[in-house]
Design a protein around this motif. Structure first.
Motif, short mmCIF file in Angstrom:
data_model
loop_
_atom_site.label_atom_id
_atom_site.label_comp_id
_atom_site.label_asym_id
_atom_site.label_seq_id
_atom_site.Cartn_x
_atom_site.Cartn_y
_atom_site.Cartn_z
N GLU A 64 -37.68 24.28 -4.51
CA GLU A 64 -38.49 24.69 -5.65
C GLU A 64 -38.06 26.02 -6.26
N GLY A 65 -37.27 26.80 -5.52
CA GLY A 65 -36.90 28.13 -5.99
C GLY A 65 -35.98 28.10 -7.21
N THR A 66 -35.93 29.24 -7.93
CA THR A 66 -35.11 29.30 -9.15
C THR A 66 -33.63 29.46 -8.84
N ALA A 67 -33.31 30.07 -7.69
CA ALA A 67 -31.92 30.23 -7.24
C ALA A 67 -31.04 30.97 -8.25
N VAL A 68 -31.62 31.85 -9.07
CA VAL A 68 -30.83 32.69 -9.98
C VAL A 68 -30.20 33.81 -9.18
N SER A 87 -31.81 37.30 -7.97
CA SER A 87 -33.26 37.23 -8.22
C SER A 87 -34.00 37.29 -6.90
N PHE A 88 -35.31 37.43 -6.97
CA PHE A 88 -36.12 37.49 -5.76
C PHE A 88 -35.97 36.22 -4.94
N GLU A 89 -35.84 35.08 -5.63
CA GLU A 89 -35.75 33.80 -4.91
C GLU A 89 -34.32 33.46 -4.48
N SER A 90 -33.39 34.39 -4.69
CA SER A 90 -32.05 34.22 -4.14
C SER A 90 -31.96 34.81 -2.73
#
Length: 561
Positions: free
Chosen positions: A51-55, A58-61
């Motif tokens: 579900e993460g953005t994987a940018v 970024s925080f979700e990386s």
């Protein structure tokens, strides 16, 4: 399975949107323990993967470990985390993670074989976990948004339901001995309104007989299967389901009476259902009659199609009906209600017909046109019952379900909203949406009810009102033909015929069913019970006028006959 997460205490299948939390293996009691839990780290990893953005950057990386470490800094007001990420970015990710977790059907499981206190307090144990999850989320949310919340929504943050399970040993014949390794559901706690979602939302095809016993190739593993011991009418059924079918297993609690341990320990069931087996012949659902041991055995394959709850419900009822037919009872596909009139009269009416014929709609229309002439309409059974001819020649009816599996599409919104606080909703946003609501007590369902009127729900003819048959032969012709215009609630469309309007038992055992039909119709006409058909018009005209006209005619007949 790429979307599966399996630890000692946590199971998640992101594809099927289900999660099991085993509180016997891990039960955090503080915010610190919660965020330091290896299971939460694994859950974050699954979230970031799916579900993460994987940018980049970024925080979700971040890795799951780094992600939780950042939350820990937020909790202790370590502002260094904001040198790398803004509060807005972290808060947005927290909301996505929280939504991902809450999108799963989350069920806690507590095993309490020898702990009486634990068995009494399983609801409180689950409640405290919910409070911990909600507190942890709100603490992070308020620190990131910079102010305290002013509006609070007491949602089911941790779990949607809880199961208390126990290990019972039943009187298993030798070939069924492997089933004694699985835990039985002893108690169920639901948090309604419970909204659940499945991949499929329609049932296809019929259940067919096979010449092998499905137990012979069953190889389920402990911890991956549970048994819901159900009282389907007076039939004892052991319903074994694979973990990914938690939606179905939970929904059973609103439909069938949960058998007490006294009915399980040392007893042999009439029916066994294995739901979610890896392979079946042709990957479709089957049943087998083990005549030697007096058990009807069903199997349903693990497929996307069988996630629809109709497969669980209808296979249970098929096995029950086959058991009934073999004991000389007549399975009835229909609804039975007791109508209490202001005048003091009471009438029991059975509405008969296949799916979509208009049984439930006729009952609702009757209530809508009755004004104050009807005090109450009590449901005795909603979908399936049995007729039996007593030794004195009287025909009586018994039900099967303590709940009602109601299609929302064709009923007024009041039915759903009036029962929202008790309902289990299945795919409410889709066509053929359903709600399962409690309808009657078990004692009421299995009591013997005399029949004042029996009506076939005719949704294909243009007549209005109610037509009563003058003789047994003409009545049997209509009921046995089982005609209806299918409305897409199954895989059928257009005009269809189904033997005795019941594809769940009579179709499979027509030769055995016919003499029971003859006996029941003969007894009803000998008693002078009105047998007829009500024109529902649902196959041609879904506007309420024609059905309401038929309901008014029925009301008049009920008050006069």
């Amino acid at each position: 399975m790429s979307n599966a997460l399996v630890t000692n205490s946590l199971y998640v299948n992101a594809e099927r949107k289900v999660a099991r939390l085993d509180f016997n293996q891990d039960y955090p009691t503080s915010v610190v323990a919660f965020f330091n839990s290896p299971d939460v780290q694994e859950l974050v990893a699954l979230f970031l993967k799916n579900e993460g953005t994987a940018v980049p950057n970024s925080f979700e990386s971040l890795s799951a470990k780094e992600y939780l470490a950042a939350f820990a800094k937020v909790m202790i007001d370590d502002a260094t985390i904001y040198d790398q990420f803004s509060k807005e970015e972290i808060l947005a990710s927290l909301e996505r993670f929280y939504s991902f977790y809450r999108s799963l059907l989350r069920v806690s499981v507590i095993k309490a074989d020898s702990n009486h206190i634990l068995g009494q307090e399983f609801k409180q144990i689950d409640r405290r976990f919910n409070e911990l999850v909600l507190r942890s989320y709100r603490m992070l949310e308020e620190k990131l948004q910079g102010f305290a919340n002013r509006t609070f929504r007491q949602v089911s943050a941790g779990t949607d339901a809880s199961l208390l399970v126990r290990h019972h040993v039943w009187a298993a014949p030798e070939k069924y001995a492997a089933l004694n390794q699985f835990d039985f559901i002893d108690k169920v706690m639901l948090r309604p309104p419970l909204l659940m979602h499945t991949i499929s939302n329609k049932r296809k095809g019929l259940f067919t007989a096979v010449d092998y016993n499905p137990i012979e190739h069953f190889n389920g593993k402990p911890g991956e299967w549970y048994c819901y011991p159900a009282k389907i009418g007076e039939t004892l059924a052991f319903i074994y389901f694979q973990l990914d079918y938690l939606v179905n297993g939970l929904a059973l609690a609103n439909l069938f009476e949960l058998a007490p341990k006294e009915d399980v320990i040392g007893h042999k069931p009439d029916v066994i259902l294995l739901f979610g087996v890896p392979e079946t012949e042709g990957m479709v659902s089957h049943y087998y009659h083990d005549e030697q041991n007096g058990i009807w055995v069903g199997e349903v394959p693990y497929t996307d199609d069988t996630t629809y709850f109709g497969y669980m419900k209808k296979m249970c009822l098929t096995l029950h009906n086959l058991h009934q037919i073999n004991h000389g009872l007549l399975p009835i596909h229909g609804s039975m209600v007791r109508i209490r009139f202001k005048s003091g009269q009471q009438k029991t009416v059975v509405f008969f017909g296949d799916s979509g014929a208009g049984k439930s709609e006729s009952i609702e229309a009757l209530q809508e046109v009755a004004d104050d002439q009807i005090i109450a309409v009590d449901t005795i059974f909603d979908d399936m019952g049995s007729f039996r001819v007593r030794s004195d020649g009287q025909v009586v009816a018994q039900g099967t379900e303590t709940g009602a599996f109601v299609r929302l599409d064709d009923l007024s919104s009041s039915v759903a909203f009036n029962n929202m606080d008790r309902g289990v909703f299945l795919n409410p946003e889709r066509k053929n949406a359903r709600v399962i609501i409690p309808a009657a007590s078990y004692a009421e369902v299995v009591a013997e009810h005399e029949i004042d009127m029996w009506l076939y729900a005719n949704n294909y003819d243009d007549g209005v009102g109610v037509h009563f048959f003058d003789d047994e032969a003409s009545a049997k012709k209509v009921f046995i033909a089982g005609k209806r215009k299918a409305l897409g609630t199954t895989d059928e469309v257009g005009m269809t015929t189904t033997f005795f309007a019941n594809p769940f038992g009579p179709v499979q055992e027509e030769a055995l069913t016919r003499p029971v039909i003859d006996k029941v119709f003969a007894a009803l006409f000998q008693q002078g019970v009105p047998v007829g058909e009500i024109y529902t018009h649902l196959g041609n005209d879904k506007s309420p006028k024609a059905l309401h006209d038929s309901a008014r005619a029925l009301l008049k007949d009920l008050m006069e006959k």
